[in-house]
Scaffold this motif. Sequence first.
Motif, PDB file in Angstrom:
ATOM      1  N   UNK A   1       0.851  -1.193   0.000  1.00 52.98           N
ATOM      2  CA  UNK A   1       0.000   0.000   0.000  1.00 52.98           C
ATOM      3  C   UNK A   1       0.884   1.238   0.000  1.00 52.98           C
ATOM      4  N   UNK A   2       0.627   2.106  -0.964  1.00 54.15           N
ATOM      5  CA  UNK A   2       1.397   3.333  -1.119  1.00 54.15           C
ATOM      6  C   UNK A   2       0.634   4.526  -0.527  1.00 54.15           C
ATOM      7  N   UNK A   3       1.362   5.425   0.105  1.00 56.67           N
ATOM      8  CA  UNK A   3       0.777   6.662   0.612  1.00 56.67           C
ATOM      9  C   UNK A   3       1.047   7.763  -0.409  1.00 56.67           C
ATOM     10  N   UNK A   4      -0.009   8.378  -0.887  1.00 50.99           N
ATOM     11  CA  UNK A   4       0.083   9.451  -1.875  1.00 50.99           C
ATOM     12  C   UNK A   4      -0.522  10.716  -1.295  1.00 50.99           C
ATOM     13  N   UNK A   5      -0.205  11.847  -1.890  1.00 52.67           N
ATOM     14  CA  UNK A   5      -0.870  13.062  -1.438  1.00 52.67           C
ATOM     15  C   UNK A   5      -0.041  14.313  -1.623  1.00 52.67           C
ATOM     16  N   UNK A   6      -0.233  15.236  -0.698  1.00 53.19           N
ATOM     17  CA  UNK A   6       0.399  16.543  -0.791  1.00 53.19           C
ATOM     18  C   UNK A   6       0.616  17.091   0.615  1.00 53.19           C
ATOM     19  N   UNK A   7       1.784  17.672   0.850  1.00 55.70           N
ATOM     20  CA  UNK A   7       2.027  18.385   2.089  1.00 55.70           C
ATOM     21  C   UNK A   7       2.784  17.594   3.141  1.00 55.70           C
ATOM     22  N   UNK A   8       3.016  18.272   4.255  1.00 56.88           N
ATOM     23  CA  UNK A   8       3.768  17.684   5.369  1.00 56.88           C
ATOM     24  C   UNK A   8       2.818  16.991   6.340  1.00 56.88           C
ATOM     25  N   UNK A   9       3.210  15.784   6.759  1.00 54.67           N
ATOM     26  CA  UNK A   9       2.400  15.006   7.687  1.00 54.67           C
ATOM     27  C   UNK A   9       3.280  14.562   8.843  1.00 54.67           C
TER      28      UNK A   9
END
Length: 377
Positions: free
Chosen positions: A104-112
């Motif tokens: 499972x890949x984590x995708x997205x935008x920004x700092x977490x």
Amino acid sequence: MPVTVTPLENQPLGATITLPEGCTDPSKLSKEDFDILYKALLENLVIVIPGMEELTPESQWKLTTRFDPTCDQTGKSYGHGKEFRHDKSVLRKDGTSIPDQPQVQVLGQGHWPAGHYGMGEIDLRHPTHFDFHKSPLSDEQAYEQDHTRFYRWHIDSALYDLSPPVATTLLGIHVPPHSRKQKIVYEDNNDVLEVTQGATAFVSGAKAFELLTPEDQERALKTIVEYAPHPYIFISPARATSDGLTMVSEGKETPLDELPPWEDSKIKRLPLVWTNPVTKKHHLQVHGCCINKLLLPDGSNLELEDARKEVYRLMRPAIAPENVYAHTWNKGDLAIFFNRGVWHSVTGQFKPGERRLMHQCNIASGADPKTTISASA
């Protein structure tokens, strides 16, 4: 009450799924209910199960594998790894793996911040056309006029050594607000498609095939696509057309002798048209950015530049606004798409401080897709 399927209204494809009462984990559906889900996927091409924000990565992986009994069910082989994360791959910045569930890949935008399923602090980057297209939009167009582009129309696949996945699951965990709209302006005819920020766009390969002339259909059914070895590294120095359908041929591709070691036996040579095992419809299924050659039925070949021009000609009618389903993400949406029946594309761009978080899973199949040439074709 069994799984219920509600086709989307006023959309060219897609359906919403309602799970049986009390079911919160679709990976645990009974065989009877999963059979309904599988049929719904291949008939509607994209299905969405709302309210899945608590779905664990393990359950998402198990659900994804159920759509393809030929794929590795052990979790040891899944089709990311070196091919996608190579430092010269065009995909290298597009996501990161969950440590305990690397399928499972984590995708997205920004700092977490640290703590998401055992991950440390992560900085995610939404893929945008600015880094990939030959002639990107201006900042004024993108951020003041809220224009955007289809980033890259594609099917999910390594397209080297590994076979294309049957299905992809994509879970929206933190999504942008619906209030932000962006416009895709088609540069060749000024058509406009309005999408919500970060929408995922889908088109049907079956519709693409239907739009071909009878002569083109007959030839397409007997044409083989030869993909480049390590295609995402091959195309990395090049840039794409403004609609994301294929690459601009400027001789910028990585020379074959400068790619990581490759074997001819592992190069993917796949039919241009794949057959849907449920509907029996023919689907024009091609990753226009990664092709190297077209092997035509008369025994001749179209090399890189001419192959790109030909698949562009065949693909372009299918992405007209009336054929595109642009999914607006709600928190908890689990979108499942038939990766052997649709093309899809990222859209949108984000401003500093805007964030998004998603989980994606697809597993390399154990067998390549095939075409059944019907007598009426």
